[in-house]
Write an enzyme that holds these catalytic residues in place. Structure first.
Site, mmCIF file in Angstrom:
data_model
loop_
_atom_site.group_PDB
_atom_site.id
_atom_site.type_symbol
_atom_site.label_atom_id
_atom_site.label_comp_id
_atom_site.label_asym_id
_atom_site.label_seq_id
_atom_site.Cartn_x
_atom_site.Cartn_y
_atom_site.Cartn_z
ATOM 1 N N SER A 88 88.973 8.560 -0.269
ATOM 2 C CA SER A 88 87.912 9.077 0.699
ATOM 3 C C SER A 88 87.160 7.646 1.357
ATOM 4 C CB SER A 88 86.491 9.761 -0.197
ATOM 5 O OG SER A 88 85.736 10.363 0.472
ATOM 6 N N ASP A 133 90.644 20.829 2.452
ATOM 7 C CA ASP A 133 89.443 19.519 2.274
ATOM 8 C C ASP A 133 88.323 19.802 3.467
ATOM 9 O OD1 ASP A 133 87.426 17.272 2.220
ATOM 10 O OD2 ASP A 133 89.649 15.999 1.842
ATOM 11 N N HIS A 157 88.497 18.622 -1.498
ATOM 12 C CA HIS A 157 88.364 16.932 -1.655
ATOM 13 C C HIS A 157 88.461 16.331 -3.108
ATOM 14 C CE1 HIS A 157 87.321 13.296 0.743
ATOM 15 N NE2 HIS A 157 86.145 12.985 -0.403
#
Length: 218
Positions: free
Chosen positions: A116, A168, A199
């Protein structure tokens, strides 16, 4: 100021290093438990470093203080990454790479990984770093300032592993695909995997990561 980190020392002689950057609101402790799951052979001698991002106010979270590699002002992907913050954190991570090199670990035995927000830093720093790293691992992430990538990239033959969840909702998969396309257009060796997940990181992905790390570092 040097970043504090969680460090998992190799079982044998230190021959290679993986620097793994966490996501927004997490810490270096978040991914450290993955090391025994990876079961990297001891003879490869991999040291894992999981740095803690600095604590800062994050605009979209009502200016709450949390660990973040950069501020997020907007959820719009073209405005999401605070570029000055990305560059500042990249410089701090660069110090860690240079410290490892000072210990005698060649750049081609160092992998920069990130999930991320951490992946944004990895994709920003590695192509701009003065030495070619063993590889970049960018998980569930996207690219900061893609319009500057070609002009600023020094290492155009990097090896990159990307993985993303098709479900996601935090960072849509198309954002990862955009980064993939930009790097492939620059001539980089990029491998892509996607999984029916949100995610996160899944077990199948961990095995892909294991095999890729062994290939890059042995």
């Amino acid at each position: 100021m040097s970043l504090k980190s969680v460090i998992c020392e190799p079982q044998g002689q230190h021959k290679a290093t993986v620097i793994w950057l966490h996501g927004l609101g997490d810490s270096g402790d978040g991914f450290a438990p993955i090391v025994p799951q990876l079961e990297i052979p001891n003879d490869i001698g991999v040291k894992f470093i999981f740095p803690h991002a600095p604590t800062r106010a994050v605009t979209i979270n009502n200016n709450m203080e949390m660990r973040a590699w950069y501020d997020i002002i907007s959820l719009d992907l073209d405005k999401r990454a605070d570029e000055p913050g990305v560059r500042e954190s990249s410089s701090q991570v660069e110090e860690i790479i240079e410290q490892e090199m000072a210990l005698g670990i060649d750049a081609d035995k160092i992998v920069l990984a990130g999930f991320s927000q951490g992946g944004v830093i990895a994709l920003h720093l590695a192509p701009r770093f003065k030495h070619k790293l063993a590889g970049v691992m960018a998980l569930s992430t996207y690219m900061c300032a893609p319009q500057k990538f070609n002009d600023e990239t020094i290492q155009k033959d990097l090896t990159v592993l990307m993985a993303h969840g098709s479900q996601d909702e935090v960072i849509p998969m198309f954002a990862g695909k955009q980064a993939l396309d930009i790097m492939k257009s620059a001539g980089m060796d990029v491998t892509w995997h996607d999984y029916p997940m949100g995610h996160q990181v899944c077990g199948e992905e961990v095995m892909v990561i294991r095999n890729w790390l062994i290939e890059q570092l042995q």
